[in-house]
Design an enzyme around this catalytic site. Structure first.
Site, mmCIF file in Angstrom:
data_model
loop_
_atom_site.group_PDB
_atom_site.id
_atom_site.type_symbol
_atom_site.label_atom_id
_atom_site.label_comp_id
_atom_site.label_asym_id
_atom_site.label_seq_id
_atom_site.Cartn_x
_atom_site.Cartn_y
_atom_site.Cartn_z
ATOM 1 C CE LYS A 172 -2.089 -1.137 3.834
ATOM 2 N NZ LYS A 172 -1.422 -2.438 4.093
ATOM 3 N NE ARG A 231 -4.536 -1.536 9.946
ATOM 4 C CZ ARG A 231 -3.475 -0.996 9.325
ATOM 5 N NH1 ARG A 231 -3.508 0.211 8.857
ATOM 6 N NH2 ARG A 231 -2.374 -1.695 9.189
ATOM 7 N NE ARG A 237 7.099 -2.290 6.407
ATOM 8 C CZ ARG A 237 5.763 -2.220 6.503
ATOM 9 N NH1 ARG A 237 5.038 -1.765 5.502
ATOM 10 N NH2 ARG A 237 5.162 -2.649 7.592
ATOM 11 N NE ARG A 275 6.099 -0.222 10.396
ATOM 12 C CZ ARG A 275 4.913 -0.290 9.793
ATOM 13 N NH1 ARG A 275 4.749 0.280 8.607
ATOM 14 N NH2 ARG A 275 3.905 -0.914 10.363
ATOM 15 N NE ARG A 283 1.960 -4.942 11.466
ATOM 16 C CZ ARG A 283 3.059 -4.750 10.741
ATOM 17 N NH1 ARG A 283 4.217 -5.241 11.135
ATOM 18 N NH2 ARG A 283 2.984 -4.080 9.624
HETATM 19 P P1 ADP Z 1 1.163 -1.729 7.504
HETATM 20 O O1 ADP Z 1 1.562 -0.748 6.439
HETATM 21 O O2 ADP Z 1 2.209 -2.740 7.749
HETATM 22 O O3 ADP Z 1 -0.182 -2.323 7.277
HETATM 23 P P2 ADP Z 1 0.549 0.589 9.108
HETATM 24 O O4 ADP Z 1 1.719 1.489 9.053
HETATM 25 O O5 ADP Z 1 -0.610 0.887 8.240
HETATM 26 O O6 ADP Z 1 1.073 -0.905 8.851
HETATM 27 O O7 ADP Z 1 0.033 0.457 10.590
HETATM 28 C C1 ADP Z 1 0.910 0.180 11.659
HETATM 29 C C2 ADP Z 1 0.120 0.051 12.950
HETATM 30 O O8 ADP Z 1 -0.532 1.305 13.212
HETATM 31 C C3 ADP Z 1 -0.999 -0.972 12.936
HETATM 32 O O9 ADP Z 1 -0.548 -2.273 13.250
HETATM 33 C C4 ADP Z 1 -1.939 -0.393 13.990
HETATM 34 O O10 ADP Z 1 -1.455 -0.666 15.298
HETATM 35 C C5 ADP Z 1 -1.814 1.103 13.773
HETATM 36 N N1 ADP Z 1 -2.841 1.598 12.809
HETATM 37 C C6 ADP Z 1 -2.620 2.154 11.591
HETATM 38 N N2 ADP Z 1 -3.779 2.479 10.986
HETATM 39 C C7 ADP Z 1 -4.776 2.117 11.842
HETATM 40 C C8 ADP Z 1 -6.190 2.160 11.804
HETATM 41 N N3 ADP Z 1 -6.857 2.664 10.731
HETATM 42 N N4 ADP Z 1 -6.877 1.680 12.874
HETATM 43 C C9 ADP Z 1 -6.253 1.187 13.947
HETATM 44 N N5 ADP Z 1 -4.920 1.095 14.052
HETATM 45 C C10 ADP Z 1 -4.170 1.551 13.014
HETATM 46 P P1 ADP Z 2 2.071 -1.884 3.216
HETATM 47 O O1 ADP Z 2 2.054 -0.375 3.233
HETATM 48 O O2 ADP Z 2 0.879 -2.459 2.511
HETATM 49 O O3 ADP Z 2 2.287 -2.490 4.558
HETATM 50 P P2 ADP Z 2 4.658 -1.579 1.859
HETATM 51 O O4 ADP Z 2 4.384 -0.711 0.685
HETATM 52 O O5 ADP Z 2 5.356 -0.981 3.015
HETATM 53 O O6 ADP Z 2 3.308 -2.341 2.317
HETATM 54 O O7 ADP Z 2 5.481 -2.833 1.320
HETATM 55 C C1 ADP Z 2 5.932 -3.874 2.214
HETATM 56 C C2 ADP Z 2 7.324 -4.349 1.780
HETATM 57 O O8 ADP Z 2 7.235 -5.057 0.539
HETATM 58 C C3 ADP Z 2 8.318 -3.209 1.540
HETATM 59 O O9 ADP Z 2 9.591 -3.647 1.958
HETATM 60 C C4 ADP Z 2 8.252 -2.989 0.017
HETATM 61 O O10 ADP Z 2 9.493 -2.483 -0.489
HETATM 62 C C5 ADP Z 2 7.977 -4.393 -0.503
HETATM 63 N N1 ADP Z 2 7.104 -4.413 -1.695
HETATM 64 C C6 ADP Z 2 6.077 -3.589 -1.984
HETATM 65 N N2 ADP Z 2 5.474 -3.944 -3.147
HETATM 66 C C7 ADP Z 2 6.131 -5.026 -3.600
HETATM 67 C C8 ADP Z 2 5.986 -5.876 -4.762
HETATM 68 N N3 ADP Z 2 5.026 -5.653 -5.679
HETATM 69 N N4 ADP Z 2 6.855 -6.911 -4.900
HETATM 70 C C9 ADP Z 2 7.818 -7.126 -3.975
HETATM 71 N N5 ADP Z 2 8.009 -6.391 -2.868
HETATM 72 C C10 ADP Z 2 7.182 -5.347 -2.666
#
Ligand code: ADP
Ligand code: ADP
Ligand code: ZN
Length: 217
Positions: free
Chosen positions: A13, A88, A127, A160, A171
């Site tokens: 994302k 979420r 990541r 992270r 998660r």
């Molecule tokens: P990822 O990109 O790996 O999905 P995020 O950066 O979006 O992780 O979120 C990291 C953490 O922040 C989540 O595990 C949660 O604890 C909190 N968080 C983020 N967005 C939300 C949301 N919309 N509602 C509740 N918790 C959230």
């Molecule tokens: P999210 O915000 O959904 O948690 P991220 O954009 O942070 O996901 O991506 C999670 C990890 O996967 C990062 O290390 C990113 O560089 C890698 N990644 C993202 N898209 C791809 C893809 N299409 N193929 C392989 N690795 C990816």
């Protein structure tokens, strides 16, 4: 353009959001980034959020919803916004609808980036994130040009604290129980797009842009 970007943790994302924000010149609003910035600044809200994030749990709805509502009222969101990581829960999705109505905004597309679970674990544990500008990298899939240094701003990359195997598993479980149900909610509303997130990054981007074009026609 008002877009909601959905998908499990690690689906890509944040990576696709960077492309979309540029392509459509809209602000990238990531609730995860907002919390991490608040933690860095040591605010009360940040301290509260950290308790939940460290465990891999969701921050309570009332905290998240207030933050997003405030953010959507800032002037840069007037022409559009890209929501990443919000909503979420079903409760968040329902409150978002009310807020959008109040602000006279409409969602043009809900993009769901789909990736299988075993691939997600490898993506999250590899990541790395820029501590200055939040750009995301991957040690193997998407490394920076210079090891541990951000291509964009020269900032140092970090891992992270919630990207450990145990917290990632938690998660993903939280995603399956609390977030998955809202996919049906958006499928029923229309303008729902599913994208194959297992492709290379640029292919995923192409699929998203292509599908968004079709929606706008
Ligand atoms: P990822 O990109 O790996 O999905 P995020 O950066 O979006 O992780 O979120 C990291 C953490 O922040 C989540 O595990 C949660 O604890 C909190 N968080 C983020 N967005 C939300 C949301 N919309 N509602 C509740 N918790 C959230
Ligand atoms: P999210 O915000 O959904 O948690 P991220 O954009 O942070 O996901 O991506 C999670 C990890 O996967 C990062 O290390 C990113 O560089 C890698 N990644 C993202 N898209 C791809 C893809 N299409 N193929 C392989 N690795 C990816
Ligand atoms: Zn950077």
């Amino acid at each position: 353009m008002h877009i909601i970007l959905m998908g499990p943790p690690g689906a890509g994302k944040g990576t696709q959001a960077e492309m979309l924000a540029k392509e459509y010149a809209i602000p990238h609003v990531s609730t995860g980034d907002i919390f991490r910035n608040a933690i860095k600044e040591g605010t009360e809200m940040g301290l509260k959020a950290k308790e939940y994030m460290d465990k891999g749990a969701l921050v309570p709805d009332e905290v998240v919803v207030g933050i997003v509502k405030e953010r959507l009222q800032m002037p840069d969101c007037a022409g559009g916004v890209l929501l990443d990581g919000f909503p979420r829960t079903l409760e968040q999705a329902e409150v978002l609808d009310e807020v959008l109505q109040e602000l006279k905004m409409q969602i043009d597309a809900v993009i769901n980036v789909e990736v299988a679970e075993d691939e997600l674990v490898a993506r999250l544990t590899g990541r790395r994130v820029c501590q200055k500008c939040n750009t995301t990298y991957h040690v193997k899939n998407n490394p920076p040009k210079v090891r541990n240094i951000c291509d964009h701003c020269g900032g140092e990359l970090y891992q992270r604290s919630d990207d450990t195997v145990e917290t990632v598993k938690e998660r993903l479980a939280v995603y399956n129980t609390q977030t998955m149900p809202i996919i049906d909610y958006y499928k029923r509303k229309g303008n729902y797009l599913s994208v194959d997130g297992s492709q290379p990054i640029d292919k995923v981007s192409e699929e998203i842009v292509e599908k968004l074009k079709q929606i706008k026609e």
